[in-house]
Write a protein that holds these residues in place. Sequence first.
Motif, PDB file in Angstrom:
ATOM      1  N   MET A 185      42.604 -15.479 -21.017  1.00 30.36           N
ATOM      2  CA  MET A 185      42.278 -16.906 -21.021  1.00 30.36           C
ATOM      3  C   MET A 185      41.765 -17.350 -19.650  1.00 30.36           C
ATOM      4  SD  MET A 185      45.162 -18.750 -23.456  1.00 30.36           S
ATOM      5  CE  MET A 185      46.638 -18.062 -22.702  1.00 30.36           C
ATOM      6  N   VAL A 186      42.365 -16.838 -18.590  1.00 35.32           N
ATOM      7  CA  VAL A 186      41.937 -17.204 -17.241  1.00 35.32           C
ATOM      8  C   VAL A 186      40.525 -16.692 -16.975  1.00 35.32           C
ATOM      9  CG1 VAL A 186      42.391 -16.853 -14.772  1.00 35.32           C
ATOM     10  CG2 VAL A 186      44.275 -17.405 -16.320  1.00 35.32           C
ATOM     11  N   LEU A 187      40.195 -15.502 -17.464  1.00 36.28           N
ATOM     12  CA  LEU A 187      38.836 -14.961 -17.274  1.00 36.28           C
ATOM     13  C   LEU A 187      37.775 -15.941 -17.751  1.00 36.28           C
ATOM     14  CD1 LEU A 187      38.956 -11.219 -18.431  1.00 36.28           C
ATOM     15  CD2 LEU A 187      38.694 -12.084 -16.112  1.00 36.28           C
ATOM     16  N   VAL A 188      37.916 -16.417 -18.975  1.00 37.48           N
ATOM     17  CA  VAL A 188      36.887 -17.313 -19.507  1.00 37.48           C
ATOM     18  C   VAL A 188      36.968 -18.687 -18.866  1.00 37.48           C
ATOM     19  CG1 VAL A 188      36.622 -16.065 -21.686  1.00 37.48           C
ATOM     20  CG2 VAL A 188      38.215 -17.977 -21.554  1.00 37.48           C
ATOM     21  N   SER A 189      38.151 -19.102 -18.512  1.00 37.79           N
ATOM     22  CA  SER A 189      38.321 -20.412 -17.905  1.00 37.79           C
ATOM     23  C   SER A 189      37.714 -20.472 -16.505  1.00 37.79           C
ATOM     24  CB  SER A 189      39.809 -20.753 -17.853  1.00 37.79           C
ATOM     25  OG  SER A 189      40.019 -21.994 -17.256  1.00 37.79           O
ATOM     26  N   ALA A 190      37.932 -19.432 -15.727  1.00 34.69           N
ATOM     27  CA  ALA A 190      37.468 -19.414 -14.333  1.00 34.69           C
ATOM     28  C   ALA A 190      36.010 -18.999 -14.198  1.00 34.69           C
ATOM     29  CB  ALA A 190      38.360 -18.486 -13.515  1.00 34.69           C
ATOM     30  N   ALA A 191      35.380 -18.599 -15.267  1.00 34.96           N
ATOM     31  CA  ALA A 191      34.019 -18.048 -15.198  1.00 34.96           C
ATOM     32  C   ALA A 191      33.006 -19.024 -14.621  1.00 34.96           C
ATOM     33  CB  ALA A 191      33.566 -17.598 -16.585  1.00 34.96           C
ATOM     34  N   THR A 215      39.486 -26.116 -15.514  1.00 37.57           N
ATOM     35  CA  THR A 215      39.567 -27.558 -15.734  1.00 37.57           C
ATOM     36  C   THR A 215      40.920 -27.949 -16.310  1.00 37.57           C
ATOM     37  OG1 THR A 215      38.738 -27.484 -18.005  1.00 37.57           O
ATOM     38  CG2 THR A 215      37.081 -27.626 -16.235  1.00 37.57           C
ATOM     39  N   ASP A 216      41.210 -29.235 -16.280  1.00 40.94           N
ATOM     40  CA  ASP A 216      42.445 -29.735 -16.881  1.00 40.94           C
ATOM     41  C   ASP A 216      42.487 -29.432 -18.381  1.00 40.94           C
ATOM     42  OD1 ASP A 216      43.329 -30.700 -14.457  1.00 40.94           O
ATOM     43  OD2 ASP A 216      42.685 -32.760 -14.833  1.00 40.94           O
ATOM     44  N   GLY A 217      41.333 -29.556 -19.045  1.00 43.07           N
ATOM     45  CA  GLY A 217      41.269 -29.256 -20.477  1.00 43.07           C
ATOM     46  C   GLY A 217      41.598 -27.806 -20.757  1.00 43.07           C
ATOM     47  N   GLU A 218      41.113 -26.913 -19.914  1.00 41.73           N
ATOM     48  CA  GLU A 218      41.399 -25.489 -20.094  1.00 41.73           C
ATOM     49  C   GLU A 218      42.871 -25.187 -19.817  1.00 41.73           C
ATOM     50  OE1 GLU A 218      36.977 -23.775 -18.944  1.00 41.73           O
ATOM     51  OE2 GLU A 218      38.383 -24.296 -17.346  1.00 41.73           O
ATOM     52  N   ILE A 219      43.424 -25.821 -18.793  1.00 45.67           N
ATOM     53  CA  ILE A 219      44.854 -25.638 -18.506  1.00 45.67           C
ATOM     54  C   ILE A 219      45.680 -26.132 -19.688  1.00 45.67           C
ATOM     55  CG2 ILE A 219      46.773 -26.444 -17.063  1.00 45.67           C
ATOM     56  CD1 ILE A 219      44.737 -26.433 -14.708  1.00 45.67           C
ATOM     57  N   TYR A 261      40.899 -12.457 -27.982  1.00 40.43           N
ATOM     58  CA  TYR A 261      39.580 -13.061 -28.173  1.00 40.43           C
ATOM     59  C   TYR A 261      39.713 -14.461 -28.764  1.00 40.43           C
ATOM     60  CZ  TYR A 261      34.648 -13.547 -29.156  1.00 40.43           C
ATOM     61  OH  TYR A 261      33.352 -13.999 -29.177  1.00 40.43           O
ATOM     62  N   ALA A 262      40.616 -14.626 -29.700  1.00 38.96           N
ATOM     63  CA  ALA A 262      40.844 -15.950 -30.290  1.00 38.96           C
ATOM     64  C   ALA A 262      41.319 -16.935 -29.223  1.00 38.96           C
ATOM     65  CB  ALA A 262      41.856 -15.862 -31.428  1.00 38.96           C
ATOM     66  N   LEU A 263      42.208 -16.499 -28.356  1.00 35.24           N
ATOM     67  CA  LEU A 263      42.685 -17.368 -27.283  1.00 35.24           C
ATOM     68  C   LEU A 263      41.555 -17.727 -26.318  1.00 35.24           C
ATOM     69  CD1 LEU A 263      46.143 -15.735 -26.558  1.00 35.24           C
ATOM     70  CD2 LEU A 263      45.705 -17.930 -27.670  1.00 35.24           C
ATOM     71  N   ALA A 264      40.713 -16.760 -26.012  1.00 41.67           N
ATOM     72  CA  ALA A 264      39.565 -17.038 -25.135  1.00 41.67           C
ATOM     73  C   ALA A 264      38.656 -18.086 -25.775  1.00 41.67           C
ATOM     74  CB  ALA A 264      38.804 -15.748 -24.849  1.00 41.67           C
ATOM     75  N   CYS A 265      38.424 -17.955 -27.059  1.00 41.68           N
ATOM     76  CA  CYS A 265      37.597 -18.940 -27.780  1.00 41.68           C
ATOM     77  C   CYS A 265      38.259 -20.318 -27.760  1.00 41.68           C
ATOM     78  CB  CYS A 265      37.363 -18.485 -29.219  1.00 41.68           C
ATOM     79  SG  CYS A 265      36.285 -17.056 -29.389  1.00 41.68           S
ATOM     80  N   GLU A 266      39.563 -20.365 -27.936  1.00 36.94           N
ATOM     81  CA  GLU A 266      40.282 -21.640 -27.917  1.00 36.94           C
ATOM     82  C   GLU A 266      40.157 -22.332 -26.566  1.00 36.94           C
ATOM     83  OE1 GLU A 266      41.780 -23.414 -30.217  1.00 36.94           O
ATOM     84  OE2 GLU A 266      41.866 -21.984 -31.869  1.00 36.94           O
ATOM     85  N   VAL A 267      40.253 -21.572 -25.498  1.00 39.94           N
ATOM     86  CA  VAL A 267      40.136 -22.153 -24.157  1.00 39.94           C
ATOM     87  C   VAL A 267      38.753 -22.755 -23.967  1.00 39.94           C
ATOM     88  CG1 VAL A 267      40.069 -21.610 -21.686  1.00 39.94           C
ATOM     89  CG2 VAL A 267      41.922 -20.745 -23.105  1.00 39.94           C
ATOM     90  N   ILE A 268      37.729 -22.032 -24.369  1.00 39.00           N
ATOM     91  CA  ILE A 268      36.371 -22.555 -24.236  1.00 39.00           C
ATOM     92  C   ILE A 268      36.184 -23.792 -25.103  1.00 39.00           C
ATOM     93  CG2 ILE A 268      33.950 -22.062 -24.792  1.00 39.00           C
ATOM     94  CD1 ILE A 268      34.397 -19.274 -23.681  1.00 39.00           C
ATOM     95  N   ALA A 269      36.698 -23.762 -26.303  1.00 40.00           N
ATOM     96  CA  ALA A 269      36.563 -24.913 -27.205  1.00 40.00           C
ATOM     97  C   ALA A 269      37.325 -26.122 -26.673  1.00 40.00           C
ATOM     98  CB  ALA A 269      37.055 -24.552 -28.603  1.00 40.00           C
ATOM     99  N   GLY A 270      38.399 -25.891 -25.931  1.00 36.89           N
ATOM    100  CA  GLY A 270      39.193 -26.980 -25.372  1.00 36.89           C
ATOM    101  C   GLY A 270      38.513 -27.700 -24.231  1.00 36.89           C
ATOM    102  N   ASP A 271      37.466 -27.088 -23.683  1.00 36.26           N
ATOM    103  CA  ASP A 271      36.716 -27.700 -22.583  1.00 36.26           C
ATOM    104  C   ASP A 271      35.407 -28.226 -23.150  1.00 36.26           C
ATOM    105  OD1 ASP A 271      35.556 -28.495 -20.234  1.00 36.26           O
ATOM    106  OD2 ASP A 271      35.339 -26.489 -19.406  1.00 36.26           O
ATOM    107  N   ARG A 272      35.290 -29.496 -23.285  1.00 37.98           N
ATOM    108  CA  ARG A 272      34.104 -30.107 -23.905  1.00 37.98           C
ATOM    109  C   ARG A 272      32.833 -29.887 -23.089  1.00 37.98           C
ATOM    110  NH1 ARG A 272      35.750 -30.372 -28.735  1.00 37.98           N
ATOM    111  NH2 ARG A 272      37.574 -31.635 -29.082  1.00 37.98           N
ATOM    112  N   ARG A 273      32.972 -29.432 -21.860  1.00 35.33           N
ATOM    113  CA  ARG A 273      31.798 -29.222 -21.010  1.00 35.33           C
ATOM    114  C   ARG A 273      31.546 -27.728 -20.781  1.00 35.33           C
ATOM    115  NH1 ARG A 273      34.105 -31.803 -16.150  1.00 35.33           N
ATOM    116  NH2 ARG A 273      35.937 -31.082 -17.201  1.00 35.33           N
ATOM    117  N   THR A 274      31.602 -26.952 -21.811  1.00 29.68           N
ATOM    118  CA  THR A 274      31.432 -25.510 -21.708  1.00 29.68           C
ATOM    119  C   THR A 274      30.083 -25.178 -21.068  1.00 29.68           C
ATOM    120  OG1 THR A 274      32.826 -25.135 -23.624  1.00 29.68           O
ATOM    121  CG2 THR A 274      31.338 -23.358 -23.003  1.00 29.68           C
ATOM    122  N   LYS A 275      30.138 -24.248 -20.151  1.00 28.80           N
ATOM    123  CA  LYS A 275      28.927 -23.834 -19.435  1.00 28.80           C
ATOM    124  C   LYS A 275      28.527 -22.430 -19.844  1.00 28.80           C
ATOM    125  CE  LYS A 275      29.918 -26.801 -15.543  1.00 28.80           C
ATOM    126  NZ  LYS A 275      30.490 -26.884 -14.243  1.00 28.80           N
TER     127      LYS A 275
END
Length: 143
Positions: A17-23, A28-32, A90-104
């Motif tokens: 989860m941190v890998l995709v979040s920190a990429a 972000t707060d949403g990712e946390i 992989y599902a958790l990684a997808c959830e983290v990205i989906a939780g951040d409305r400003r996905t880059k």
Amino acid sequence: MKSRDSLNAPEALVLTMVLVSAADGGITDGEIGAMSGQVQTLPVFHDFTTAQLQDVTDAAVQLLREADGLDRAARLIRAALTPNLRETAYALACEVIAGDRRTKDESLRMLDFVREELALDPLIAAAIERGVRARHQQAPTRA
């Protein structure tokens, strides 16, 4: 993380989860919030505490700052996870990205990296992505 040479399954899931979040340069707060919510509700994290989440997140960020940190993280994750937990990662990684409305784009590229490193079947990955997308849909607002 209990050791820099090996991880247990919950630690590997958090590292994913941190890998995709920190990429994209920061978490972000949403990712946390997404990570914390997963840790608090999923059975795989039954004995995992909020303090452990913070410790693993901090250690993961430090690992990713190392010259070979990304490759090392991928090796640690693969070694710690059984095939069914690789799907969970992989599902958790997808959830983290989906939780951040400003996905880059960087986060989406990291998601591709995770999928490849975990050697997921493309159909399974697509199904996971579609399930996460369905959970994060919003109802249209009425005028």
